[in-house]
Write an enzyme that holds these catalytic residues in place. Sequence first.
Site, PDB file in Angstrom:
ATOM      1  N   ARG A  68       0.887  -1.172   0.000  1.00 13.99           N
ATOM      2  CA  ARG A  68       0.000   0.000   0.000  1.00 13.99           C
ATOM      3  C   ARG A  68       0.917   1.212   0.000  1.00 13.99           C
ATOM      4  O   ARG A  68       1.949   1.207   0.672  1.00 13.99           O
ATOM      5  CB  ARG A  68      -0.824   0.054   1.282  1.00 13.99           C
ATOM      6  CG  ARG A  68      -1.774  -1.093   1.470  1.00 13.99           C
ATOM      7  CD  ARG A  68      -3.217  -0.588   1.392  1.00 13.99           C
ATOM      8  NE  ARG A  68      -4.152  -1.595   1.860  1.00 13.99           N
ATOM      9  CZ  ARG A  68      -4.667  -2.545   1.083  1.00 13.99           C
ATOM     10  NH1 ARG A  68      -4.295  -2.643  -0.183  1.00 13.99           N
ATOM     11  NH2 ARG A  68      -5.541  -3.408   1.562  1.00 13.99           N
ATOM     12  N   LYS A  90      10.312   3.263   8.307  1.00 16.39           N
ATOM     13  CA  LYS A  90      10.839   3.879   9.534  1.00 16.39           C
ATOM     14  C   LYS A  90      12.148   4.564   9.205  1.00 16.39           C
ATOM     15  O   LYS A  90      12.895   4.117   8.328  1.00 16.39           O
ATOM     16  CB  LYS A  90      11.091   2.804  10.600  1.00 16.39           C
ATOM     17  CG  LYS A  90      11.140   3.351  11.998  1.00 16.39           C
ATOM     18  CD  LYS A  90       9.748   3.641  12.496  1.00 16.39           C
ATOM     19  CE  LYS A  90       9.696   4.036  13.938  1.00 16.39           C
ATOM     20  NZ  LYS A  90       8.313   3.986  14.428  1.00 16.39           N
TER      21      LYS A  90
HETATM   22  P1  NAD Z   1      10.012  10.291  23.450  1.00 14.85           P
HETATM   23  O1  NAD Z   1      11.388  10.614  22.996  1.00 14.85           O
HETATM   24  O2  NAD Z   1       8.974  11.349  23.417  1.00 14.85           O
HETATM   25  O3  NAD Z   1      10.017   9.692  24.928  1.00 14.85           O
HETATM   26  C1  NAD Z   1      10.775   8.605  25.346  1.00 14.85           C
HETATM   27  C2  NAD Z   1      11.083   8.823  26.816  1.00 14.85           C
HETATM   28  O4  NAD Z   1      11.671   7.643  27.355  1.00 14.85           O
HETATM   29  C3  NAD Z   1      12.085   9.968  27.038  1.00 14.85           C
HETATM   30  O5  NAD Z   1      11.564  10.859  27.996  1.00 14.85           O
HETATM   31  C4  NAD Z   1      13.338   9.246  27.519  1.00 14.85           C
HETATM   32  O6  NAD Z   1      14.123  10.021  28.385  1.00 14.85           O
HETATM   33  C5  NAD Z   1      12.729   8.051  28.226  1.00 14.85           C
HETATM   34  N1  NAD Z   1      13.647   6.926  28.412  1.00 14.85           N
HETATM   35  C6  NAD Z   1      14.717   6.548  27.670  1.00 14.85           C
HETATM   36  N2  NAD Z   1      15.311   5.452  28.193  1.00 14.85           N
HETATM   37  C7  NAD Z   1      14.596   5.140  29.306  1.00 14.85           C
HETATM   38  C8  NAD Z   1      14.704   4.126  30.290  1.00 14.85           C
HETATM   39  N3  NAD Z   1      15.655   3.198  30.231  1.00 14.85           N
HETATM   40  N4  NAD Z   1      13.791   4.100  31.314  1.00 14.85           N
HETATM   41  C9  NAD Z   1      12.804   5.021  31.386  1.00 14.85           C
HETATM   42  N5  NAD Z   1      12.668   6.012  30.487  1.00 14.85           N
HETATM   43  C10 NAD Z   1      13.536   6.072  29.458  1.00 14.85           C
HETATM   44  O7  NAD Z   1       9.574   9.029  22.553  1.00 14.85           O
HETATM   45  P2  NAD Z   1       8.104   8.531  22.271  1.00 14.85           P
HETATM   46  O8  NAD Z   1       7.639   9.177  21.017  1.00 14.85           O
HETATM   47  O9  NAD Z   1       7.295   8.632  23.512  1.00 14.85           O
HETATM   48  O10 NAD Z   1       8.372   6.998  21.907  1.00 14.85           O
HETATM   49  C11 NAD Z   1       8.501   6.003  22.913  1.00 14.85           C
HETATM   50  C12 NAD Z   1       8.286   4.632  22.279  1.00 14.85           C
HETATM   51  O11 NAD Z   1       6.995   4.590  21.652  1.00 14.85           O
HETATM   52  C13 NAD Z   1       9.285   4.249  21.188  1.00 14.85           C
HETATM   53  O12 NAD Z   1       9.471   2.847  21.219  1.00 14.85           O
HETATM   54  C14 NAD Z   1       8.555   4.611  19.907  1.00 14.85           C
HETATM   55  O13 NAD Z   1       9.008   3.876  18.796  1.00 14.85           O
HETATM   56  C15 NAD Z   1       7.129   4.217  20.284  1.00 14.85           C
HETATM   57  N6  NAD Z   1       6.089   4.873  19.498  1.00 14.85           N
HETATM   58  C16 NAD Z   1       5.981   6.230  19.435  1.00 14.85           C
HETATM   59  C17 NAD Z   1       4.954   6.802  18.683  1.00 14.85           C
HETATM   60  C18 NAD Z   1       4.724   8.293  18.646  1.00 14.85           C
HETATM   61  O14 NAD Z   1       3.686   8.709  18.084  1.00 14.85           O
HETATM   62  N7  NAD Z   1       5.580   9.124  19.198  1.00 14.85           N
HETATM   63  C19 NAD Z   1       4.075   5.983  17.973  1.00 14.85           C
HETATM   64  C20 NAD Z   1       4.205   4.595  18.064  1.00 14.85           C
HETATM   65  C21 NAD Z   1       5.212   4.054  18.828  1.00 14.85           C
END
Ligand code: NAD
Length: 470
Positions: free
Chosen positions: A66, A106
């Site tokens: 897609r 990605k």
């Molecule tokens: P982000 O950068 O906004 O937040 C991630 C947070 O995790 C940060 O505050 C960081 O300091 C903290 N962190 C890092 N290592 C850590 C640890 N060992 N213990 C605790 N906290 C820790 O990122 P996000 O957008 O919230 O993404 C987080 C996860 O969600 C990732 O796996 C990402 O792929 C997934 N995700 C994000 C989205 C989105 O819309 N942003 C969508 C789907 C999936």
Amino acid sequence: MLAHERFHSSVSRYFDRAARLSRHPAGLLDFIKTCNSVYRMRFPVREDDGSIRVVEAFRAQHSHHRLPCKGGVRFSPEVSQDEVIALASLMTYKCAVVGVPFGGSKGGVRIDPRISSTGFRERVIRRYTAELVKKDFIGPAVDVPAPDYGTGEQEMAWMADTYRGLKPGELHAYACVTGKPLELHGIPGRREATGLGVCMGISECLSRLKDMKELGITPGIEGKRVIVQGLGNVGYHAAAALRELGAVVVGITEYNGGILDPKGLDPAAVKAFFTDRGTMDGYPNGTFFENAQALLEEECDVLVPAALENQITPENAPRIRAKIIAEAANGPVDADAEKILLQRGIFLIPDVYLNAGGVIVSYFEWLKNLSHVSFDRMTSRYTEISRENLLKVVEELVGKNIPAEQRAKIVTGPTELDLVRTSLGETMARSYHAIHDHWKVHDMEDLRTATYAYAIDLVAKSHLAHGIFP
Ligand code: NAD
């Protein structure tokens, strides 16, 4: 095995386990598993002191069944080719299970967002976008990035602006990226979409009476003790939404420590404190844990890892005391840990479904950018007038007037945010019950296997409908 190899291998094992249950031809399954194209690049960027640094970055397009492809861009010092390929494949399966018509992709840029200045991040993302344009790896009909770990609205705004500058006259240029600020053709509700979707998915899971009976917990979110790892975009909004629905957020962790408070924490207050001080140490309530990983092992009903992959491994899996692990991050549980958790009767809500809220609302933003009109603009007033007319007839029939306050509630047309939130909720609910039915009807081992199997079947059918190009 290195961390990124472990993640890639886990996704590959999850796929193989589900593919073995499929009736589709082996060659087609191989094709679905394979990443279609990867662009690995290195480019120079000026540091703040004027020196030049070579930055490595990637964009993987896992599936073109897609189009456009869709997937976030992350800033992280750990980014690797294996990691973006695994994340891109998750996007393909995720879009399939929630009925969003995109292939998976990605991107990743190998920089540390925590120690990079705003100026450096801007130069990096603009150059990255220019590289993607050069190779035709970005565009409203080709591949549409979004925020991920370490990136947010600001990076998306810079990407859109760079793309627009390089593609003058392109009518749908703003649809080249989603997760943009509202001022730059974003959509209300995108910022919190993934976290809110996580909360909605958990709520659906907790509504299944038989599953909850087997876990020995009462159905419903009310009063459930939750621990959230990561207070970024996904973790914060998931924690806030869960609390709003009556859950008790007993623990919150960040990379440098966490807090446990059985009485419950206010995620907004913790976030404000952490943003101000850069640590949760000194937070007025609860107990500070210097070792954030240890806090994940505290007793709770729902553990929500919302930071990065490989957080639960065979090393700590035997000590996890949650009843449910809700995978808000991508790949937080590795395949060997999963075995241990399932044997211990812990219920897993898989990432490939649970964090789809972001891409669902990104789809709405993309549609809005293509149509150049907000979703409520053409319907809101008309809805109000029709409801007014209907109420007048009802009032005449019953001979009574409806009080003004009640009337306003009934008559007011939906805002764009209302439409986004209700459509997100509907998609998360419908998809949960679809994967759950697939699990039970086909008597599969667990919910993740069922979710992959469901996704594989949908992608396979799409390929078969297209036919194989000679
Ligand atoms: P982000 O950068 O906004 O937040 C991630 C947070 O995790 C940060 O505050 C960081 O300091 C903290 N962190 C890092 N290592 C850590 C640890 N060992 N213990 C605790 N906290 C820790 O990122 P996000 O957008 O919230 O993404 C987080 C996860 O969600 C990732 O796996 C990402 O792929 C997934 N995700 C994000 C989205 C989105 O819309 N942003 C969508 C789907 C999936």
